[in-house]
Design an enzyme around this catalytic site. Structure first.
Site, PDB file in Angstrom:
ATOM      1  N   ASP A  48     -19.502  17.270 -19.324  1.00  0.00           N
ATOM      2  CA  ASP A  48     -18.137  17.767 -19.539  1.00  0.00           C
ATOM      3  C   ASP A  48     -18.118  19.289 -19.421  1.00  0.00           C
ATOM      4  O   ASP A  48     -18.692  19.986 -20.249  1.00  0.00           O
ATOM      5  CB  ASP A  48     -17.653  17.374 -20.940  1.00  0.00           C
ATOM      6  CG  ASP A  48     -16.237  17.850 -21.201  1.00  0.00           C
ATOM      7  OD1 ASP A  48     -15.294  17.096 -20.888  1.00  0.00           O
ATOM      8  OD2 ASP A  48     -16.069  18.986 -21.688  1.00  0.00           O
ATOM      9  N   TYR A  84     -14.787  27.586 -18.884  1.00  0.00           N
ATOM     10  CA  TYR A  84     -16.149  27.792 -19.396  1.00  0.00           C
ATOM     11  C   TYR A  84     -16.954  28.718 -18.482  1.00  0.00           C
ATOM     12  O   TYR A  84     -17.981  29.260 -18.880  1.00  0.00           O
ATOM     13  CB  TYR A  84     -16.912  26.473 -19.578  1.00  0.00           C
ATOM     14  CG  TYR A  84     -16.278  25.454 -20.503  1.00  0.00           C
ATOM     15  CD1 TYR A  84     -15.213  25.788 -21.339  1.00  0.00           C
ATOM     16  CD2 TYR A  84     -16.744  24.147 -20.540  1.00  0.00           C
ATOM     17  CE1 TYR A  84     -14.627  24.844 -22.171  1.00  0.00           C
ATOM     18  CE2 TYR A  84     -16.166  23.194 -21.376  1.00  0.00           C
ATOM     19  CZ  TYR A  84     -15.096  23.548 -22.183  1.00  0.00           C
ATOM     20  OH  TYR A  84     -14.527  22.603 -22.993  1.00  0.00           O
ATOM     21  N   LYS A 109     -11.756  20.635 -16.046  1.00  0.00           N
ATOM     22  CA  LYS A 109     -10.401  20.746 -16.606  1.00  0.00           C
ATOM     23  C   LYS A 109      -9.618  21.868 -15.957  1.00  0.00           C
ATOM     24  O   LYS A 109     -10.177  22.921 -15.621  1.00  0.00           O
ATOM     25  CB  LYS A 109     -10.483  21.008 -18.121  1.00  0.00           C
ATOM     26  CG  LYS A 109     -11.435  20.091 -18.863  1.00  0.00           C
ATOM     27  CD  LYS A 109     -11.416  20.290 -20.369  1.00  0.00           C
ATOM     28  CE  LYS A 109     -12.569  19.548 -21.034  1.00  0.00           C
ATOM     29  NZ  LYS A 109     -13.828  20.303 -21.099  1.00  0.00           N
ATOM     30  N   HIS A 151      -6.154  20.926 -19.603  1.00  0.00           N
ATOM     31  CA  HIS A 151      -6.937  21.383 -20.761  1.00  0.00           C
ATOM     32  C   HIS A 151      -6.091  21.478 -22.039  1.00  0.00           C
ATOM     33  O   HIS A 151      -6.529  21.062 -23.106  1.00  0.00           O
ATOM     34  CB  HIS A 151      -7.575  22.737 -20.427  1.00  0.00           C
ATOM     35  CG  HIS A 151      -8.820  23.040 -21.184  1.00  0.00           C
ATOM     36  ND1 HIS A 151      -9.899  23.681 -20.626  1.00  0.00           N
ATOM     37  CD2 HIS A 151      -9.177  22.793 -22.471  1.00  0.00           C
ATOM     38  CE1 HIS A 151     -10.851  23.814 -21.540  1.00  0.00           C
ATOM     39  NE2 HIS A 151     -10.436  23.285 -22.665  1.00  0.00           N
TER      40      HIS A 151
HETATM   41  P1  NAD Z   1     -20.208  20.409 -31.120  1.00  0.00           P
HETATM   42  O1  NAD Z   1     -19.496  19.734 -32.220  1.00  0.00           O
HETATM   43  O2  NAD Z   1     -20.737  19.611 -30.010  1.00  0.00           O
HETATM   44  O3  NAD Z   1     -21.353  21.270 -31.796  1.00  0.00           O
HETATM   45  C1  NAD Z   1     -22.245  22.001 -31.000  1.00  0.00           C
HETATM   46  C2  NAD Z   1     -23.157  22.828 -31.892  1.00  0.00           C
HETATM   47  O4  NAD Z   1     -23.810  21.987 -32.833  1.00  0.00           O
HETATM   48  C3  NAD Z   1     -24.278  23.465 -31.070  1.00  0.00           C
HETATM   49  O5  NAD Z   1     -23.878  24.705 -30.567  1.00  0.00           O
HETATM   50  C4  NAD Z   1     -25.401  23.572 -32.086  1.00  0.00           C
HETATM   51  O6  NAD Z   1     -25.204  24.731 -32.827  1.00  0.00           O
HETATM   52  C5  NAD Z   1     -25.156  22.364 -32.952  1.00  0.00           C
HETATM   53  N1  NAD Z   1     -26.016  21.219 -32.581  1.00  0.00           N
HETATM   54  C6  NAD Z   1     -25.901  20.371 -31.510  1.00  0.00           C
HETATM   55  N2  NAD Z   1     -26.831  19.408 -31.564  1.00  0.00           N
HETATM   56  C7  NAD Z   1     -27.565  19.641 -32.691  1.00  0.00           C
HETATM   57  C8  NAD Z   1     -28.654  18.992 -33.280  1.00  0.00           C
HETATM   58  N3  NAD Z   1     -29.195  17.883 -32.766  1.00  0.00           N
HETATM   59  N4  NAD Z   1     -29.164  19.515 -34.436  1.00  0.00           N
HETATM   60  C9  NAD Z   1     -28.630  20.616 -34.992  1.00  0.00           C
HETATM   61  N5  NAD Z   1     -27.581  21.275 -34.472  1.00  0.00           N
HETATM   62  C10 NAD Z   1     -27.043  20.796 -33.330  1.00  0.00           C
HETATM   63  O7  NAD Z   1     -19.218  21.579 -30.597  1.00  0.00           O
HETATM   64  P2  NAD Z   1     -18.532  22.059 -29.260  1.00  0.00           P
HETATM   65  O8  NAD Z   1     -19.471  22.694 -28.316  1.00  0.00           O
HETATM   66  O9  NAD Z   1     -17.355  22.860 -29.720  1.00  0.00           O
HETATM   67  O10 NAD Z   1     -17.932  20.724 -28.609  1.00  0.00           O
HETATM   68  C11 NAD Z   1     -18.652  19.934 -27.683  1.00  0.00           C
HETATM   69  C12 NAD Z   1     -18.020  19.980 -26.325  1.00  0.00           C
HETATM   70  O11 NAD Z   1     -16.645  19.599 -26.385  1.00  0.00           O
HETATM   71  C13 NAD Z   1     -17.953  21.370 -25.694  1.00  0.00           C
HETATM   72  O12 NAD Z   1     -19.210  21.818 -25.228  1.00  0.00           O
HETATM   73  C14 NAD Z   1     -16.934  21.143 -24.613  1.00  0.00           C
HETATM   74  O13 NAD Z   1     -17.529  20.466 -23.526  1.00  0.00           O
HETATM   75  C15 NAD Z   1     -15.922  20.264 -25.341  1.00  0.00           C
HETATM   76  N6  NAD Z   1     -14.796  21.015 -25.938  1.00  0.00           N
HETATM   77  C16 NAD Z   1     -13.556  20.819 -25.424  1.00  0.00           C
HETATM   78  C17 NAD Z   1     -12.472  21.498 -25.959  1.00  0.00           C
HETATM   79  C18 NAD Z   1     -11.112  21.243 -25.392  1.00  0.00           C
HETATM   80  O14 NAD Z   1     -10.157  21.968 -25.723  1.00  0.00           O
HETATM   81  N7  NAD Z   1     -10.956  20.251 -24.546  1.00  0.00           N
HETATM   82  C19 NAD Z   1     -12.622  22.399 -27.015  1.00  0.00           C
HETATM   83  C20 NAD Z   1     -13.911  22.572 -27.539  1.00  0.00           C
HETATM   84  C21 NAD Z   1     -14.986  21.871 -26.995  1.00  0.00           C
END
Ligand code: NAD
Length: 276
Positions: free
Chosen positions: A46, A51, A76, A109
């Site tokens: 994704d 990004y 997106k 988005h």
């Molecule tokens: P997330 O909830 O996936 O958390 C990611 C964070 O959690 C990492 O940076 C790391 O610090 C921690 N983490 C991940 N795996 C771990 C593990 N096994 N152990 C310990 N810590 C861990 O947060 P995110 O990046 O905000 O969301 C995931 C994805 O969703 C994004 O990368 C993006 O692709 C998407 N997203 C979309 C929107 C939207 O508006 N459509 C907004 C935000 C994110």
């Protein structure tokens, strides 16, 4: 990694329930993370125009040796590119950066209801699907009202709505709307950007199951029927987050996570809020 679960979308295409998110990764980090994830068995990535890492994502997929059709790729349409003609151009530019001639899923988005361009943007996504540049069309951060508008306008229902969803913000009312409309729920920030991992109830279930907090939360998403796209650029965490297909949470463990829902638990922007 054991065989991945896939969900059927309302247009007949299938989506792997677990994907790799790459928000806040540079091109180089995204390339390496995608390569790591595909080697670990992920088949879904994704990204988004905003990004700034579509080039890296495309390189990661190309370098994996997997055929293009083995990987489910989402990008997106960014807010500044909304509108019919600009959305068509934006998608073509994304495909060029990704180094591919189609994406599996293209999302609006944010609806930005005050700007009022989302209905025309949705019509452009339908055109892109007809022209074969995108296989499936969906949305992100849409509300019941903005979903209703695009379906009423066009008769085309998005395959999914990608929204903020984690144990502290479970989106139950919106999920009920999705079920009625046959729209899948895709969870962004599925780990609450890492904040959910330190929750006491999650730690307790991790201890009971012998799994990590991240694995417990991802497993909860899968059992809830969500598509989930946890983000990491750390190889060990990328692998850890995919070791979630060989255990089940019990009804009591699921209920303990459901009890963490909090009306004030939103981390990101409210799509209906003043900034939109
Ligand atoms: P997330 O909830 O996936 O958390 C990611 C964070 O959690 C990492 O940076 C790391 O610090 C921690 N983490 C991940 N795996 C771990 C593990 N096994 N152990 C310990 N810590 C861990 O947060 P995110 O990046 O905000 O969301 C995931 C994805 O969703 C994004 O990368 C993006 O692709 C998407 N997203 C979309 C929107 C939207 O508006 N459509 C907004 C935000 C994110």
């Amino acid at each position: 990694m054991t065989e991945q679960p896939v969900l059927q979308m309302n247009d007949g295409h299938r989506i792997p329930q677990l994907g790799l998110g790459v928000w806040q990764a540079t091109d180089d980090q995204a390339e390496a993370a995608v390569a790591e994830a595909l080697a670990a068995g992920y088949r879904h990535v994704d990204t988004a125009t905003i990004y700034g890492n579509e080039t890296g994502v495309g390189r990661g997929i190309a370098g994996s040796g997997l055929p293009r059709d083995a990987v489910f790729l989402t990008t997106k349409l960014w807010n500044a590119d909304q509108g019919f003609d600009s959305a068509l151009r934006a998608c073509e530019a994304s495909l060029k950066r990704l180094g591919t001639d189609y994406v599996d899923l293209y999302l609006i988005h944010w609806p930005m209801p005050r700007k009022g361009t989302f209905p025309d943007s949705w019509k452009a996504l339908i055109r892109l699907r007809e022209d074969g540049l995108v296989r499936s069309v969906g949305v992100s951060n849409f509300t019941p009202e903005t979903l209703d508008r695009i379906v009423t306008d066009t008769g085309v229902t998005p395959v999914l709505n990608q929204v903020e969803l984690h144990p502290a913000f479970q989106q139950r009312p919106l999920k009920a709307v999705h079920s009625r409309r046959d729209i899948l729920t895709e969870a962004w920030s599925p780990l609450g950007q890492g904040k959910a991992l330190a929750t006491g109830a999650i730690a307790a279930i991790a201890a009971e199951t012998g799994r990590t907090p991240a694995q417990v939360i991802i497993r909860w998403h899968l059992q809830q029927g969500h598509v989930a796209i946890p983000k990491s650029v750390t190889p060990a965490r990328i692998r850890e987050n995919a070791q979630v297909f060989d255990f089940d949470l019990t009804p009591a463990q699921m209920a303990a996570i459901e009890a963490l829902d909090d009306p004030a638990g939103r981390i990101g922007p409210d799509p209906d809020g003043a900034s939109f």
